[in-house]
Design a protein around this motif. Sequence first.
Motif, PDB file in Angstrom:
ATOM      1  N   ILE A 269       0.887  -1.166   0.000  1.00 36.88           N
ATOM      2  CA  ILE A 269       0.000   0.000   0.000  1.00 36.88           C
ATOM      3  C   ILE A 269       0.926   1.218   0.000  1.00 36.88           C
ATOM      4  O   ILE A 269       1.766   1.364   0.894  1.00 36.88           O
ATOM      5  CB  ILE A 269      -0.911   0.034   1.242  1.00 36.88           C
ATOM      6  N   TYR A 270       0.781   2.082  -1.000  1.00 41.89           N
ATOM      7  CA  TYR A 270       1.675   3.231  -1.146  1.00 41.89           C
ATOM      8  C   TYR A 270       1.003   4.498  -0.619  1.00 41.89           C
ATOM      9  O   TYR A 270      -0.217   4.633  -0.670  1.00 41.89           O
ATOM     10  CB  TYR A 270       2.055   3.425  -2.611  1.00 41.89           C
ATOM     11  N   VAL A 271       1.838   5.424  -0.157  1.00 42.10           N
ATOM     12  CA  VAL A 271       1.340   6.693   0.346  1.00 42.10           C
ATOM     13  C   VAL A 271       2.310   7.802  -0.049  1.00 42.10           C
ATOM     14  O   VAL A 271       3.529   7.583  -0.113  1.00 42.10           O
ATOM     15  CB  VAL A 271       1.151   6.635   1.890  1.00 42.10           C
ATOM     16  N   GLU A 272       1.801   8.974  -0.357  1.00 38.68           N
ATOM     17  CA  GLU A 272       2.654  10.111  -0.676  1.00 38.68           C
ATOM     18  C   GLU A 272       3.369  10.585   0.592  1.00 38.68           C
ATOM     19  O   GLU A 272       2.854  10.417   1.708  1.00 38.68           O
ATOM     20  CB  GLU A 272       1.816  11.258  -1.255  1.00 38.68           C
ATOM     21  N   PRO A 273       4.578  11.158   0.462  1.00 37.47           N
ATOM     22  CA  PRO A 273       5.305  11.653   1.635  1.00 37.47           C
ATOM     23  C   PRO A 273       4.469  12.631   2.454  1.00 37.47           C
ATOM     24  O   PRO A 273       4.003  13.637   1.930  1.00 37.47           O
ATOM     25  CB  PRO A 273       6.532  12.340   1.025  1.00 37.47           C
ATOM     26  N   ALA A 274       4.252  12.305   3.712  1.00 39.61           N
ATOM     27  CA  ALA A 274       3.482  13.166   4.603  1.00 39.61           C
ATOM     28  C   ALA A 274       3.761  12.840   6.066  1.00 39.61           C
ATOM     29  O   ALA A 274       3.859  13.735   6.903  1.00 39.61           O
ATOM     30  CB  ALA A 274       1.978  13.038   4.312  1.00 39.61           C
ATOM     31  N   ILE A 275       3.891  11.550   6.378  1.00 37.17           N
ATOM     32  CA  ILE A 275       4.036  11.106   7.769  1.00 37.17           C
ATOM     33  C   ILE A 275       5.518  11.000   8.101  1.00 37.17           C
ATOM     34  O   ILE A 275       6.248  10.181   7.519  1.00 37.17           O
ATOM     35  CB  ILE A 275       3.359   9.738   7.985  1.00 37.17           C
ATOM     36  N   CYS A 276       5.978  11.800   9.051  1.00 42.22           N
ATOM     37  CA  CYS A 276       7.404  11.820   9.405  1.00 42.22           C
ATOM     38  C   CYS A 276       7.651  11.038  10.689  1.00 42.22           C
ATOM     39  O   CYS A 276       6.891  11.148  11.664  1.00 42.22           O
ATOM     40  CB  CYS A 276       7.893  13.252   9.567  1.00 42.22           C
ATOM     41  N   LEU A 277       8.731  10.250  10.683  1.00 42.08           N
ATOM     42  CA  LEU A 277       9.131   9.441  11.827  1.00 42.08           C
ATOM     43  C   LEU A 277      10.590   9.727  12.170  1.00 42.08           C
ATOM     44  O   LEU A 277      11.362  10.169  11.319  1.00 42.08           O
ATOM     45  CB  LEU A 277       9.012   7.939  11.523  1.00 42.08           C
ATOM     46  N   GLU A 278      10.947   9.423  13.398  1.00 41.81           N
ATOM     47  CA  GLU A 278      12.362   9.335  13.771  1.00 41.81           C
ATOM     48  C   GLU A 278      12.665   7.866  14.013  1.00 41.81           C
ATOM     49  O   GLU A 278      11.991   7.201  14.811  1.00 41.81           O
ATOM     50  CB  GLU A 278      12.651  10.162  15.026  1.00 41.81           C
ATOM     51  N   VAL A 279      13.650   7.358  13.302  1.00 45.86           N
ATOM     52  CA  VAL A 279      14.012   5.942  13.363  1.00 45.86           C
ATOM     53  C   VAL A 279      15.453   5.834  13.839  1.00 45.86           C
ATOM     54  O   VAL A 279      16.316   6.612  13.424  1.00 45.86           O
ATOM     55  CB  VAL A 279      13.853   5.283  11.969  1.00 45.86           C
ATOM     56  N   LYS A 280      15.710   4.879  14.704  1.00 48.48           N
ATOM     57  CA  LYS A 280      17.096   4.622  15.120  1.00 48.48           C
ATOM     58  C   LYS A 280      17.572   3.323  14.480  1.00 48.48           C
ATOM     59  O   LYS A 280      16.790   2.381  14.288  1.00 48.48           O
ATOM     60  CB  LYS A 280      17.211   4.567  16.644  1.00 48.48           C
ATOM     61  N   TYR A 281      18.873   3.278  14.149  1.00 55.53           N
ATOM     62  CA  TYR A 281      19.434   2.130  13.447  1.00 55.53           C
ATOM     63  C   TYR A 281      20.927   2.052  13.780  1.00 55.53           C
ATOM     64  O   TYR A 281      21.527   3.008  14.281  1.00 55.53           O
ATOM     65  CB  TYR A 281      19.222   2.273  11.936  1.00 55.53           C
ATOM     66  N   LEU A 282      21.534   0.906  13.477  1.00 63.39           N
ATOM     67  CA  LEU A 282      22.949   0.728  13.795  1.00 63.39           C
ATOM     68  C   LEU A 282      23.863   1.397  12.784  1.00 63.39           C
ATOM     69  O   LEU A 282      24.753   2.158  13.119  1.00 63.39           O
ATOM     70  CB  LEU A 282      23.303  -0.762  13.873  1.00 63.39           C
ATOM     71  N   GLU A 283      23.691   1.052  11.511  1.00 62.99           N
ATOM     72  CA  GLU A 283      24.522   1.602  10.448  1.00 62.99           C
ATOM     73  C   GLU A 283      23.849   1.302   9.121  1.00 62.99           C
ATOM     74  O   GLU A 283      22.860   0.561   9.054  1.00 62.99           O
ATOM     75  CB  GLU A 283      25.926   0.993  10.468  1.00 62.99           C
ATOM     76  N   ILE A 284      24.377   1.861   8.051  1.00 66.01           N
ATOM     77  CA  ILE A 284      23.893   1.573   6.715  1.00 66.01           C
ATOM     78  C   ILE A 284      24.739   0.445   6.135  1.00 66.01           C
ATOM     79  O   ILE A 284      25.973   0.523   6.109  1.00 66.01           O
ATOM     80  CB  ILE A 284      23.960   2.813   5.813  1.00 66.01           C
ATOM     81  N   TYR A 285      24.072  -0.618   5.698  1.00 67.27           N
ATOM     82  CA  TYR A 285      24.756  -1.751   5.088  1.00 67.27           C
ATOM     83  C   TYR A 285      24.018  -2.112   3.810  1.00 67.27           C
ATOM     84  O   TYR A 285      22.807  -2.354   3.832  1.00 67.27           O
ATOM     85  CB  TYR A 285      24.781  -2.945   6.048  1.00 67.27           C
ATOM     86  N   GLU A 286      24.770  -2.110   2.698  1.00 67.91           N
ATOM     87  CA  GLU A 286      24.190  -2.366   1.380  1.00 67.91           C
ATOM     88  C   GLU A 286      22.995  -1.452   1.127  1.00 67.91           C
ATOM     89  O   GLU A 286      21.930  -1.876   0.683  1.00 67.91           O
ATOM     90  CB  GLU A 286      23.808  -3.849   1.236  1.00 67.91           C
ATOM     91  N   GLN A 287      23.191  -0.165   1.471  1.00 70.96           N
ATOM     92  CA  GLN A 287      22.246   0.931   1.221  1.00 70.96           C
ATOM     93  C   GLN A 287      20.926   0.788   1.992  1.00 70.96           C
ATOM     94  O   GLN A 287      19.928   1.425   1.642  1.00 70.96           O
ATOM     95  CB  GLN A 287      21.970   1.054  -0.276  1.00 70.96           C
ATOM     96  N   GLN A 288      20.919  -0.006   3.034  1.00 76.31           N
ATOM     97  CA  GLN A 288      19.738  -0.157   3.879  1.00 76.31           C
ATOM     98  C   GLN A 288      20.140  -0.019   5.348  1.00 76.31           C
ATOM     99  O   GLN A 288      21.272  -0.310   5.727  1.00 76.31           O
ATOM    100  CB  GLN A 288      19.087  -1.536   3.661  1.00 76.31           C
TER     101      GLN A 288
END
Length: 613
Positions: A269-288
């Motif tokens: 289900i696709y949605v246009e950019p509107a809902i903003c989140l703050e996400v925490k992550y370890l690092e970027i690996y293989e562009q993800q």
Amino acid sequence: MKPMLPTLAFEPPMGEEWSYEVKYDGFRAFLEWEQEIKLTSRNGKSLAEIFPEITEFLQASKEALKPFLPLLLDAELVDLANSYKADFGSIQVRGRMRSAERIRERASKRPCRLIVFDVLELKGENYRNHPQNARRKVLEDFFAETGFPSFPDPDSPSLLQLVPSENDFRSVWDQVILHDGEGLVAKHQETLWEEGKRTDRWIKFKNFKFVNCFVTAYEKSNGYFYVSVYKGEAIYSLGAVLFGFKPDEKAALFQIIKANQSHEDDRFIYVEPAICLEVKYLEIYEQQMREPHFHQFRFDLKPGDCTFDLFARQQRNLPQDVEITHPDKPIWEDPLIQKSDFIQYLRGISPFMLPFLQNRLLTVIRFPHGMLGEAFYQKNCPDYAPEFIETSMSEGINYIVCNDLKTLMWLGNQIAIEYHIPFQTIGRSGPDEIVFDLDPPSRDCFHLAIRAAILIKEVLDQLNLQSFIKTSGNKGLQIYIPLPADMYTYEDTRLFTSFIANYLVSKEPDSFTIERLKKHRGNRLYVDYVQHAEGKTIICPFSPRGKQQASVAAPLFWDEVNEDLRIGDFTVLNMIDRINKLGSPFADYFQVKETQKLAPVLDFLRHEGKKST
């Protein structure tokens, strides 16, 4: 055998009953050695064929290990990026290799290491039912008796190393943050080792990064929310996030996406950019993003606020109590380097630069308006400095002492470009190193600095003195001879520096001089041995310089000191990549300090001096 596993928490446990170890991102491995060496993964598969350098090293160390057999150690198989961080991407590539030839080549060029954090059996005795603190004592004694490193070191030839355990959370965590490590594991002192159990007496606490992003899709089969940022006008995907939502948050987000969908297919289900989140992550690996977790909704942001540039700046965490103002201010024009780029340079170089700033009175040169504006020296700590800035009073001046990352980041925000330090640390009157400053009369005479450096290196090698070299970042070279603490006076070192200076002049008088008056030097290089004295300063290794090309006082490998060397090749823009690729030429500087033997040389020079008089 199944490993004991830690539980993830977002707050570290505190108290005297807890100890703390750096967490490294690699392959969990058991080292078992009874009749033969077995190196097995958490799933029971042999790792020996993929990492032959480990078993070969152990076989070569059999005499040291033989008294402790049979043994069973719990460990992590890693490719160390630094002493507090393993290279996740590199170990993943290595783990997928199947070609024996490629494995052998990689093992030779970039050997992995087995870093040990627990002991299950030693000399055939079972330690699983011993508490954590008792097992730790046995493990530390084992490493002390065998002589293997008691600290992970990517430059050590030993491939068997110990993961230290500390009682002070802050001391470990500060190093993890500084070196961009994965996190740490807190262990309760009374914990027994229980096979296959995920326990809340081992707590993993991770060094998450944070990114502001917007939702673009929902995956119907598994409940993943896909998030992105704007890169220019294009949408740049960062991957998907599932964990971290409370049930009501997840349900509300799904309902908003469903009610405002732009379109739908069998999968999304696709949605246009509107809902903003703050996400925490370890690092970027293989562009993800690796291990992304929802942190919070950002109703205060618009999608246009979620940009790739901001995401890139957040890749390495900055201390929370330092605000970076005017990040887009240009500092250098050619090459174009903005304030945010400069801050990121200081952040990236901080693990290598901070040890040289440690406990030294700091003089900085600030460029508040970049290279086009006026610069000024700053010695006194300004009244508006935050409370966390350490200072030290000397001769009526309240100097800043840059002992930590947040102080360096604050100085960077003040656009302090150059960092000048004395030859001794606070509280000492004698030098911590000898430095030869080889300063040619102009950039066109840089070849004289190269020639002088090569001649000095020949002498130092003959005297069994270990030396390091860096560019000045301006037009010369600087040779360092690290010294043990509180061993020598400036009078001692003047004896040696004057000997070297006079040797150069006698060797090639048309190229070198000790003449202090510029008008009498001509085009000869001035060998300034008088400058090495109490109260004098020199540019710190890795410090940027206030020059148009954004050059850096760059540590060099000695084999780089040749006719092809160019100071302009080492800049704010490429130094981090250079170190990531080649390592730091000053990596073992502080180890050399403790073993340097200058005393026999000084005794000889004093003896010769008496003979000549």
